[in-house]
Design a protein around this motif. Structure first.
Motif, PDB file in Angstrom:
ATOM      1  N   ALA A 137      -5.210  -1.712   0.446  1.00 60.05           N
ATOM      2  CA  ALA A 137      -4.205  -1.268   1.419  1.00 60.05           C
ATOM      3  C   ALA A 137      -3.106  -2.313   1.584  1.00 60.05           C
ATOM      4  N   LYS A 138      -3.491  -3.596   1.569  1.00 57.86           N
ATOM      5  CA  LYS A 138      -2.480  -4.649   1.720  1.00 57.86           C
ATOM      6  C   LYS A 138      -1.530  -4.685   0.524  1.00 57.86           C
TER       7      LYS A 138
ATOM      8  N   ASP B 218       5.287  -1.620  -1.134  1.00 58.28           N
ATOM      9  CA  ASP B 218       6.238  -0.755  -0.447  1.00 58.28           C
ATOM     10  C   ASP B 218       7.371  -1.579   0.165  1.00 58.28           C
ATOM     11  N   LEU B 219       7.007  -2.744   0.757  1.00 59.43           N
ATOM     12  CA  LEU B 219       7.986  -3.541   1.494  1.00 59.43           C
ATOM     13  C   LEU B 219       8.921  -4.324   0.584  1.00 59.43           C
TER      14      LEU B 219
ATOM     15  N   ILE C 155      14.163  -6.576  -1.218  1.00 60.68           N
ATOM     16  CA  ILE C 155      15.036  -7.070  -2.290  1.00 60.68           C
ATOM     17  C   ILE C 155      16.340  -6.283  -2.298  1.00 60.68           C
ATOM     18  N   GLU C 156      16.240  -4.974  -2.077  1.00 60.84           N
ATOM     19  CA  GLU C 156      17.437  -4.142  -2.062  1.00 60.84           C
ATOM     20  C   GLU C 156      18.356  -4.520  -0.901  1.00 60.84           C
TER      21      GLU C 156
ATOM     22  N   GLU D 230       1.016 -10.872  -9.070  1.00 55.80           N
ATOM     23  CA  GLU D 230       1.814 -11.061 -10.287  1.00 55.80           C
ATOM     24  C   GLU D 230       1.753  -9.827 -11.182  1.00 55.80           C
ATOM     25  N   GLU D 231       0.523  -9.347 -11.392  1.00 59.91           N
ATOM     26  CA  GLU D 231       0.330  -8.190 -12.273  1.00 59.91           C
ATOM     27  C   GLU D 231       1.084  -6.974 -11.745  1.00 59.91           C
ATOM     28  N   ALA D 232       1.003  -6.773 -10.428  1.00 61.17           N
ATOM     29  CA  ALA D 232       1.700  -5.631  -9.825  1.00 61.17           C
ATOM     30  C   ALA D 232       3.215  -5.787  -9.938  1.00 61.17           C
TER      31      ALA D 232
END
Length: 1005
Positions: A836-837, A843-844, A849-850, A869-871
Motif C-alpha cells: 500500500a505504501k 501515485d504521489l 514532479i509534474e 528503484e525498481e518501481a
C-alpha cells in the motif's frame, strides 16, 4: 490418424482432453474439460488414466498442449503453481471456441471418458426450434437437428454440438442472437401463458425466423386498457469485476436503480420489456384467453419523461461494461445517468431538485412513486431536524480545543463537519469557493449524510462554519472522530457561528470558558480602562491609554499581540505603562526581556528611567555583558539586541521571563534567521511585538510575527496561499481580505493604514495514513498472531528484560510488512507483490514532479530503496540514490542539487546527517524511525538555513499497525524508541505486557 503417439513397450504418458457437461442448479449447464494423463497401448487403448499434474517426467506435452493448458489456466484464473486439472469453458470467454478447436486438432479429445472415440471437427449444422408438451400440461422449448438423438448441445456462443454417434463436434446455426440461443438451450418447462410470452419475445428478437407456436386451445377476446404508471427507486449491490471462479475476489458497488412499470388490469409490464403491442392472459373462469391492447402512447410519454430526467437503461448506461454478466445487467431497470457524477457538487444539486420538485410534480400527474429506505439518493426533509448542537472539548490541549457541529434527527446526533469538508472538496477553484460563500441566504445546499441521504440546508445556517473551514484549515484537519481542531484564539468565531445559526436554535455542549473568551474577543472594543500607577511619569494621549488597556486585555486572557502603531505614536511609552502596571500589581516576579536593534538600546534605557523610575534596568551590550549574565534574575527589565541573541543564547535561555517583547519586530520577518529561532525558544509568560512596519513587502513578513507570538493561528502556508495570499494580493478579493482582518483583529492594534497579515509556516508536516488490504493485510495479521504468541512464550520463560531481542525482531517484521512484504525474510512474504505504501508513493511522486518539486525519500531499509528503484525504473522516473555502498557521493549530491534530477533516494545511515540539500522542497519519510531527533535531522537536509521554499514533509504511517501504536506510546515512554529500534538504551525502558498487547493489537477490530 495424424499426430498420434507411436506406442512402444515403454511409451510415455500423453495428455487426453475429456469433455462433459456439468449441471449447476436446475438448468445451468456448463461445459468442462478434464485434462488427464494416460498410457496408450499398441492397440490404441488407454490405461493408467489419472488427473494430469503437468510436472510428470514421463509426460509428453507437445507445444500445442502447452498452449492449450496455458489458455485454460488463463481463462480460469488459475495460478501457475496451483494443481488444477479440470477447467470450465464459459460462453462469455471469446477464446473458448479457439481452445475447443485446438483440442480437437490433437485427436486426443474425447466425450466424457477415454473409451469413446476421439472427437473430430464436424460440419456446421442447422438447428430449429421446437415445442414439446410435457405430462404436467407444461411445454418446453428446445432445439432439434439431424442426428440429435445421439447429440448434445454445448452451451457456448454460438452453440456447438457433440454427436456421439459420429464422434463429431461442431457449430450450430439457430438464427437467433447468440445470447438468446444460449438462454433457449437452458430453458425450463413453461406454463401456457409463459410459453406465449416467450414466443412473442422471440418474434421481436428474430422477426425473420419462423418461431413455432406453443400448444393451447382456448377461445380468445380482445380488450383495451389504460395503465397506472409506477416508478420504483431502489439500490442494489452488484459485482463490477468478472470472476466466476472465486466470489471472494469480486469487487462490488452499491448502484442506484429505477424500475418504471405500467400496471394494467391483469399484468404489470416493465417499461423495457419487448412483448409487442398487446399481451394475453388466461381467464380460467370462462376458459377464455384475453388479449389486452397496450396504451403505447401513454407508455412512451412516461418513458420519454424518465429519459428527460437523465435515466438510461442498464445496457445503455456508460458504465454498463463494468457490470459483469450478471442478472443486474439484463434485468429491465434504469440507472440515473447523474450517478456518473459520483460525489460532485452537481450531483447533490440535481438530486435535491429531483426530490423536492420533480417527484412531487410527477405524483400530481398521477404517477405512483415508491422509494426504498435503502435508496442511496434519498432525502431528509428539513423539518425532520430536531435541533442544532455545537459540542466543545477543551481537553484536547493547552492551546487547542475540538469542535463538532451537527444536528439531531430522530434522536440521533449527526456531526456535519466531515460532510461539510466533503462539500468544500468539490469546489475546485477559489472563484467557485467565493461564489459558494456569497450565495444569498435563502439558497439551499444539499449535504450528503453518511447513509447517503441528502440534507438540504440553507446557506445562511452554515456559511460561517464553511468560512472557518476555508480560512483556517487544510481539508484533512478533522481528527479521527470528525471533530475540528482549533486554536483557543479562534474562540471568537464560535460566537459568529452561534449568531449565524441562531442563538435560540444552537445548543452548546461544554466549552463554557471558551465561549466566554469568544464573546470577549468578539466584542473586545469594550475593554475596560486600566489605571496607571502614580509613579508612572507620563501623560498618555487617549489612543495611548487605549493601547495600554489593550495590552492589559491580552495579558489577562493569556493572549499575545502586535502593537503596530506608526512610528512616533509612542509604542515605547505604551509598553512601559503596561510594564509599570505589572510591577505595581505584583505580577512582575520574573524579568521582562526586551529585544531591540542596537541603535535603540540607549533610547529604551533612557525612556525606562524617565517614565518608570522604580524599574531596575540591565543592558546586555558590549564585551562587559558576559560579566552581567548572572544578574539577569535580579532585574526588572533586561535589554539586549537582535545580533546578540544567537551569541548569548546559552545564557538567555537559562531564564524564564514574565514578558518577552520584540521592538522593531520586523527584524524577525525571516523565520529562518538565527535571531528569530532563538527568540522562539525564549520562555516567557506573555509575548508582544512592537513595529510600525509590520508589512514591508508581502504578507509573509507579518506571518513571521504571528508565528513568533501564536504558532498555528494562521494555518499552513499552502492553504494560506490558496485561500488568502493569492486572492488578496493578486485578485483583490474583498471577502478574503475581510476574513483575514477578522482573524487578527483582536491581536493587532494599529493606528495607521489598513491592516494586512502574514504568510504561513515554512515547514508543512503531513501524515499520510495508509490502509493495507488483501494479501498484505493477511500477511501482517499472520505474522502478528505468530509473533505475539512467540513473544509471550519467551517472556513467560525468560522474563521481559531478557526477551528484548525477540521483541525487536517481532516488531521489525511487522514494520517491514508495513513497508513492503518482500522485505520480510519469509518465503510466503516474498510471494506477496502488494504494498500500500509503494502504491501511494507511485501515485504521489509523478504528480509532485509534474508540479516542479524536488524530492528526498528516506528509508532506513536499503532493501526498500532497491524496491523503490525498481518501481522508478519501470515508471521511467529519474533519480539518484545514496546508501552506505555508494561511491562518488559528492558527484551524486551535485547531480541532485545542481542538475535536473527530481528525486533523491537516501538511506538513514548514509545520508541522515551532514548533507546540504536545499534544492529539495519535499521530504518523504517512507518509514518512521521512532526517534524524533533522527527524523528531524533527516528532514533538515532540506529544511535548513539557505532553503528559500516551503518544505513539505510527508510521513507515511500504516493505519492501525505497530507504526501508529508506537507513536502513541512515545508520548508516555520517551525512551521507547531507543529501547526498541535505535539500538541504544535497551534496558532503559521496560515494556509491560499491556504495552506489548497494544503493539500487537489486531489491525482489524
Amino acid at each position: 490418424m495424424n499426430n498420434r503417439i507411436k506406442a512402444t513397450s515403454n511409451t510415455k504418458k500423453c495428455l487426453l482432453y475429456l469433455l462433459s457437461l456439468k449441471l449447476f442448479g436446475d438448468t445451468n449447464k456448463t461445459l468442462v474439460v478434464e485434462v488427464v494423463s494416460a498410457q496408450r497401448s499398441e492397440k490404441g487403448s488407454y490405461s493408467n488414466i489419472n488427473p494430469a499434474s503437468f510436472i510428470q517426467r514421463d509426460l509428453i506435452m507437445s507445444p500445442d498442449d502447452s498452449v492449450i493448458i496455458s489458455q485454460l489456466r488463463a481463462i480460469n484464473q488459475v495460478r501457475t503453481n496451483d494443481i488444477v486439472s479440470t477447467f470450465s469453458l464459459m460462453p462469455t470467454d471469446q477464446i473458448t471456441t479457439s481452445i475447443l478447436l485446438d483440442m480437437l486438432k490433437t485427436n486426443r479429445c474425447h466425450w466424457e471418458n477415454a473409451k469413446t472415440a476421439a472427437l473430430t471437427d464436424g460440419k456446421v449444422r442447422t438447428a430449429t426450434l421446437k415445442w414439446t408438451a410435457q405430462n404436467n400440461k407444461t411445454q418446453i422449448l428446445h432445439f432439434t437437428f439431424q442426428g440429435d438423438t445421439s447429440a448434445h448441445i454445448l452451451p457456448l456462443m454460438p452453440l456447438w454440438y457433440v454427436d456421439t454417434k459420429t464422434a463429431e463436434c461442431g457449430e450450430l446455426i439457430t438464427g437467433l442472437p447468440n445470447p438468446v440461443a444460449l438462454m433457449v438451450s437452458k430453458a425450463p418447462t413453461l406454463k401456457a401463458e409463459e410459453a406465449t410470452l416467450v414466443c412473442a419475445q422471440l418474434e421481436n428478437l428474430a422477426p425473420t425466423l419462423d418461431i413455432p407456436k406453443p400448444f393451447f386451445s382456448y377461445q380468445t377476446r380482445q380488450e383495451n386498457d389504460t395503465p397506472k404508471i409506477h416508478l420504483h427507486l431502489f439500490s442494489q449491490t452488484v459485482p463490477l469485476i468478472p470472476n466466476m471462479r472465486s466470489s471472494a475476489n469480486k469487487i462490488q458497488e452499491n448502484i442506484p436503480f429505477a424500475r418504471l412499470t405500467f400496471q394494467y388490469k391483469n399484468r404489470t409490464i416493465n417499461a423495457l420489456e419487448s412483448i409487442g403491442e398487446s399481451f394475453s392472459y388466461l381467464d380460467k373462469t370462462n376458459e377464455v384467453r384475453v388479449t389486452i391492447k397496450r396504451d403505447l402512447q401513454k407508455e412512451d410519454a412516461a418513458k420519454q419523461t424518465l429519459h428527460d430526467l437523465q435515466f438510461v437503461s442498464t445496457m445503455e448506461h456508460p458504465d454498463s461494461k463494468s457490470f459483469f454478466f450478471t442478472p443486474q445487467r439484463h434485468t429491465l431497470n434504469y440507472v440515473p445517468k447523474v450517478s456518473l457524477l459520483r460525489d460532485s457538487f452537481l450531483l447533490e444539486e440535481h438530486l435535491s431538485n429531483f426530490f423536492l420538485t420533480t417527484l412531487p410534480a410527477l405524483q400530481a400527474e398521477g404517477w405512483e412513486i415508491e422509494i426504498d429506505k435503502n435508496y442511496q439518493y434519498n432525502i431528509v426533509h428539513p423539518e425532520a431536524i430536531e435541533e442544532w448542537y455545537g459540542e466543545i472539548d477543551e481537553t484536547t490541549g493547552i492551546d487547542w480545543f475540538s469542535l463538532s457541529l451537527g444536528i439531531k434527527i430522530n434522536g440521533k446526533r449527526i456531526n456535519l463537519l466531515p460532510l461539510l469538508v466533503q462539500l468544500l472538496k468539490k469546489v475546485s477553484t477559489t472563484q467557485d469557493l467565493n461564489k459558494l460563500l456569497s450565495l444569498p441566504d435563502d439558497t439551499t445546499l444539499s449535504v450528503r449524510l453518511e447513509d447517503k441521504r441528502l440534507l438540504p440546508i440553507a446557506i445562511s445556517r452554515i456559511r460561517n462554519i464553511l468560512s472557518i473551514l476555508v480560512e483556517l484549515l487544510d481539508y484533512t484537519a478533522l481528527d479521527s472522530t470528525g471533530r475540528l481542531q482549533l486554536n483557543h484564539l479562534q474562540a471568537a468565531q464560535l460566537i459568529e457561528l452561534e449568531a449565524s445559526i441562531g442563538a435560540t436554535q444552537l445548543r452548546w455542549l461544554g466549552g463554557d470558558k471558551l465561549l466566554a473568551l469568544g464573546r470577549k474577543l468578539q466584542y473586545f472594543q469594550g475593554i475596560k480602562t486600566v489605571k496607571l500607577p502614580s509613579n508612572f511619569h507620563a501623560t498618555l494621549r487617549p489612543y495611548q491609554q487605549q493601547g495600554v488597556n489593550w495590552l492589559q486585555f491580552l495579558r489577562e486572557y493569556q493572549l499575545a499581540g502586535i502593537l503596530a502603531d506608526d512610528m512616533g505614536l509612542g509604542k515605547t511609552v505604551q509598553t512601559l505603562g503596561h510594564i509599570a502596571i505589572e510591577k505595581q500589581q505584583g505580577r512582575l516576579t520574573k524579568p521582562c526581556l526586551i529585544i531591540a536593534p542596537t541603535s535603540l538600546m540607549g533610547n529604551w534605557r533612557a525612556e525606562a528611567q524617565r517614565f518608570v523610575t522604580n524599574l531596575s534596568v540591565l543592558v546586555l551590550q558590549g564585551l562587559q555583558r558576559k560579566e552581567q549574565f548572572e544578574q539577569i534574575s535580579t532585574h526588572d527589565l533586561i535589554l539586549t539586541t537582535y545580533p546578540l541573541l544567537a551569541r548569548d543564547k546559552e545564557f538567555l535561555l537559562k531564564h524564564e521571563y514574565h514578558l518577552l517583547i520584540l521592538d522593531e519586530a520586523q527584524n524577525i520577518k525571516n523565520p529562518s534567521a538565527k535571531s528569530t529561532l532563538v527568540a522562539h525558544q525564549i520562555k516567557a509568560n506573555h509575548r508582544l511585538c512592537l513595529t510600525g512596519t509590520p508589512l514591508e513587502n508581502h504578507l509573509g513578513e507579518i506571518w513571521s510575527l504571528f508565528h513568533f507570538l501564536m504558532p498555528g493561528l494562521l494555518g499552513t502556508r499552502k492553504h494560506f496561499h490558496q485561500r488568502f495570499r493569492k486572492p488578496i494580493e493578486k485578485e483583490g478579493n474583498l471577502l478574503r481580505h475581510q476574513a483575514l482582518s477578522r482573524r487578527i483583529k483582536p491581536f493587532m492594534l494599529r493606528r495607521t493604514k489598513e491592516l494586512v497579515i502574514a504568510e504561513l509556516p515554512e515547514k508543512n508536516e503531513i501524515v499520510r495514513m495508509v490502509e493495507m488490504e488483501g494479501a498484505q493485510l493477511d500477511l501482517y495479521e499472520t505474522i502478528r498472531l505468530a509473533m505475539h504468541d512467540k513473544v509471550r512464550k519467551e517472556i513467560a520463560e525468560k522474563g521481559m528484560a531478557r526477551s528484548q531481542l525477540i521483541i525487536l525482531d517481532a516488531l521489525l517484521k511487522l514494520r517491514q510488512v508495513c513497508c513492503d512484504p518482500r522485505l520480510v525474510s519469509l518465503s510466503a512474504a516474498k510471494k506477496v507483490k502488494q504494498s500500500a505504501k509503494l502504491n501511494l508513493l507511485m501515485d504521489l511522486v509523478p504528480e509532485m514532479i509534474e508540479e516542479g518539486r524536488k524530492i528526498l525519500i528516506f528509508s532506513q531499509f536499503t532493501s526498500m530503496l532497491a524496491l523503490i528503484e525498481e518501481a522508478f525504473q519501470q515508471a521511467e522516473i529519474p533519480y539518484v540514490i545514496l546508501t552506505g555502498q555508494t561511491q562518488k557521493r559528492t558527484e551524486i549530491i551535485a547531480r541532485f542539487q545542481d542538475g535536473d534530477i527530481p528525486v533523491f533516494l537516501i538511506s538513514l545511515k548514509a545520508g541522515g546527517t551532514g548533507l546540504n540539500l536545499t534544492a529539495a522542497d519535499t521530504v518523504i519519510h517512507y518509514d518512521p524511525w521512532w526517534n524524533p531527533a533522527v527524523e528531524e535531522q533527516a528532514t533538515d537536509r532540506a529544511h535548513r538555513i539557505g532553503q528559500e521554499k516551503t518544505v513539505f514533509v510527508y510521513k507515511f504511517i500504516t493505519a492501525g499497525t505497530v507504526e501508529e501504536k508506537i507513536q502513541a506510546l512515545q508520548e508516555r515512554k520517551k525512551q521507547l524508541a531507543d529501547a526498541l529500534f535505535a539500538g541504544t538504551g535497551q534496558g532503559a525502558v521496560q515494556l509491560s505486557l499491556t504495552d506489548l498487547d497494544a503493539l500487537f493489537e489486531p489491525l482489524v477490530s
